[in-house]
Design an enzyme around this catalytic site. Structure first.
Site, PDB file in Angstrom:
ATOM      1  CB  CYS A   1     -49.576  82.104   5.553  1.00  0.00           C
ATOM      2  SG  CYS A   1     -48.940  81.842   7.231  1.00  0.00           S
TER       3      CYS A   1
ATOM      4  CB  CYS B   1      -0.542   2.118   5.727  1.00  0.00           C
ATOM      5  SG  CYS B   1      -0.988   0.623   4.819  1.00  0.00           S
TER       6      CYS B   1
ATOM      7  CB  CYS C   1     -45.941  22.164  -6.107  1.00  0.00           C
ATOM      8  SG  CYS C   1     -45.323  20.714  -5.213  1.00  0.00           S
TER       9      CYS C   1
ATOM     10  CB  CYS D   1      -4.580  10.800  -8.701  1.00  0.00           C
ATOM     11  SG  CYS D   1      -5.629   9.766  -9.761  1.00  0.00           S
TER      12      CYS D   1
ATOM     13  CB  CYS E   1     -37.706  34.961  -9.753  1.00  0.00           C
ATOM     14  SG  CYS E   1     -39.494  35.224  -9.886  1.00  0.00           S
TER      15      CYS E   1
ATOM     16  CB  CYS F   1     -42.012  32.853 -11.310  1.00  0.00           C
ATOM     17  SG  CYS F   1     -40.774  33.182 -12.587  1.00  0.00           S
TER      18      CYS F   1
ATOM     19  CB  CYS G   1      -0.920  -0.006   1.219  1.00  0.00           C
ATOM     20  SG  CYS G   1      -1.946   1.476   1.367  1.00  0.00           S
TER      21      CYS G   1
END
Length: 475
Positions: free
Chosen positions: A310, A141, A250, A187, A260, A257, A138
């Protein structure tokens, strides 16, 4: 996205994303944006009938796995790759199948695979690619392990299962489940789904989190999918076919909309609606009214409104000042003159600002009052649907009627939609005619012609809505 954190769909956590489905699986809820074909989604379409191509569909927890699997299977079938590779490519392209296939054809698989962090398929029969025998060292390790205790990624790097498990656990816990990269130095290749499922099978909670993150990717990263803005969230999302400028409804009854995520606002654009929302809920019109009808006190700066008399006005702080120029004065005055004060005449610029503010406020109030009247009527008329449903149910129960009243419910839905469009049309008119938003695109004469045509159509729609409600059978 509603709420915070990840979307929880416990029903599908343990589902295999590559699961195959039979023809008798539950069908996706499809709706047409055309109002004549149950466009508001309030009525179920007749089974097996698909008169028009649906403009959107509702996705819930039960359908998410199927919809994602169909997308993955589509790319895998066309390109001839593994489903795990197809899913990784789709997640990189934010589930835009058309763009992915276009890049594969135009730029080639080498470019697409490298950009998505997918290893090129390795020919296991090529020289030097035969499976290793005996023990394997490995690279993490630095221990020797039997081949059965090691696993390889698609890039060819092999490590022991213990190191893979530790690496994958950290990546998934840190929220990188959708892009778990290889452990090898520099990699960058995404770990195969088969590798993750094999190595992490002993840790079901983390494996479930990995699968759930991949499922949620279809809704969170997909530009053609938007979460239902209902509060509290109903757990559903809407997927559009192509055009994002639609106003779907839904299954929970919330219409919005898609672009947005605000309330439906046709014929207004999203930009118009954002400005209108700021006007009716913000303080822009308050500022306009203050500019047109008040003057700031020269001592405490509080706005003072003059209702008559006034040109000498006195603030609540007892400071007298001249209404014409706004300067502080003494109390001695006559109707036409203030002692020891000479402000001359109106300042042209100040007068122009006051006149413009007054004109704009009157324009706003003209359109807002009509917008609000139709909006209030729409709110009251929503009770008509329950009244109509009760009358239909009573007629069917008594056996006096055997007709299909689906058309009547559709008609009521169309009236509600027309009322909503009529209400929003006043917001559209406020910005389009007489405002600064499109002032450079039309001259004054053309703008007047457009306004007359628009208002004629507006009046005809209002008359149709009134006629429909007067002759309605639910009153």
């Amino acid at each position: 996205m509603p709420g915070t954190g990840s979307v929880h769909m416990a029903d599908v956590v343990g589902s295999d994303v590559s699961q195959e489905y039979s023809d008798d699986s539950r069908s996706v809820e499809c709706y047409s944006s055309d109002g004549d074909e149950a466009g508001m989604g309030l009525l179920d379409a007749e089974p097996g009938v698909n008169k028009e191509k649906p403009a959107y569909r509702v996705i819930d927890a039960d359908l998410l796995v199927k919809v994602q699997a169909e997308a993955v299977q589509g790319v895998a079938s066309i390109w001839g790759c593994k489903k795990s590779v197809a899913k990784t490519l789709l997640m990189h392209y934010m589930w835009d199948k058309e763009k992915l296939l276009s890049d594969l054809a135009d730029r080639g698989p080498e470019y697409v695979y490298k950009a998505a962090g997918v290893a090129e398929p390795i020919d296991s029969t090529a020289p030097g690619m035969q499976a290793a025998t005996g023990s394997i060292s490995c690279g993490v390790c630095l221990c020797e392990y039997p081949q059965a205790q090691c696993s390889s990624n698609g890039c060819g790097h092999t490590f022991c299962n213990n190191c893979w498990r530790s690496h994958l656990s950290v990546q998934i816990q840190d929220g990188m489940a959708r892009h778990v990269s290889c452990m090898a130095f520099k990699c960058g290749v995404v770990c195969d789904e088969e590798l993750v499922l094999q190595v992490m099978q002993g840790d079901q909670p983390l494996l479930a989190k990995y699968k759930q993150s991949h499922l949620e990717s279809y809704m969170e990263d997909n530009q053609k999918v938007a979460f239902c803005p209902s509060v509290p969230w109903c757990g559903r999302a809407i997927e559009v076919d192509s055009d994002p400028y639609v106003e779907p409804e839904c299954s929970c009854g919330v219409a919005f909309c898609f672009k947005c995520s605000k309330d439906p606002h046709s014929p207004c654009t999203c930009a118009m609606w954002a400005m209108w929302d700021e006007k009716i809920n913000g303080d822009s019109e308050t500022r306009n009214w203050l500019a047109a009808n008040t003057k700031p006190c020269p001592k405490c700066s509080k706005p003072v409104e003059k209702t008559g008399g006034c040109n000498l006005v006195v603030c609540q702080c007892r400071q007298p000042f001249c209404w014409l120029c706004g300067c502080a004065t003494g109390m001695r005055h006559t109707w036409s003159q203030i002692d020891n004060h000479s402000c001359g005449r109106y300042k042209d610029e100040a007068d122009a600002r006051i006149n413009n503010a007054t004109r704009q406020h009157k324009r706003y109030m003209h359109y807002f009052e009509r917008y609000k009247q139709h909006l209030d009527s729409l709110t009251k008329e929503k009770n008509n649907r329950s009244k109509l449903a009760a009358r239909i149910a009573a007629a069917e129960h008594d056996g006096t009627e055997s007709c299909d009243f689906g058309w009547l419910v559709k008609a009521l839905d169309q009236l509600h939609m027309a009322r909503r469009v009529l209400s929003n049309s006043y917001a559209f008119a406020y910005f389009f005619f007489g405002g600064q938003l499109y002032a450079d695109e039309f001259d004054e004469d053309q703008n007047k012609i457009n306004q007359n045509l628009f208002e004629d159509s507006q009046e005809m729609l209002a008359a149709e809505v009134r006629a429909g409600l007067i002759h309605a059978p639910w009153g």
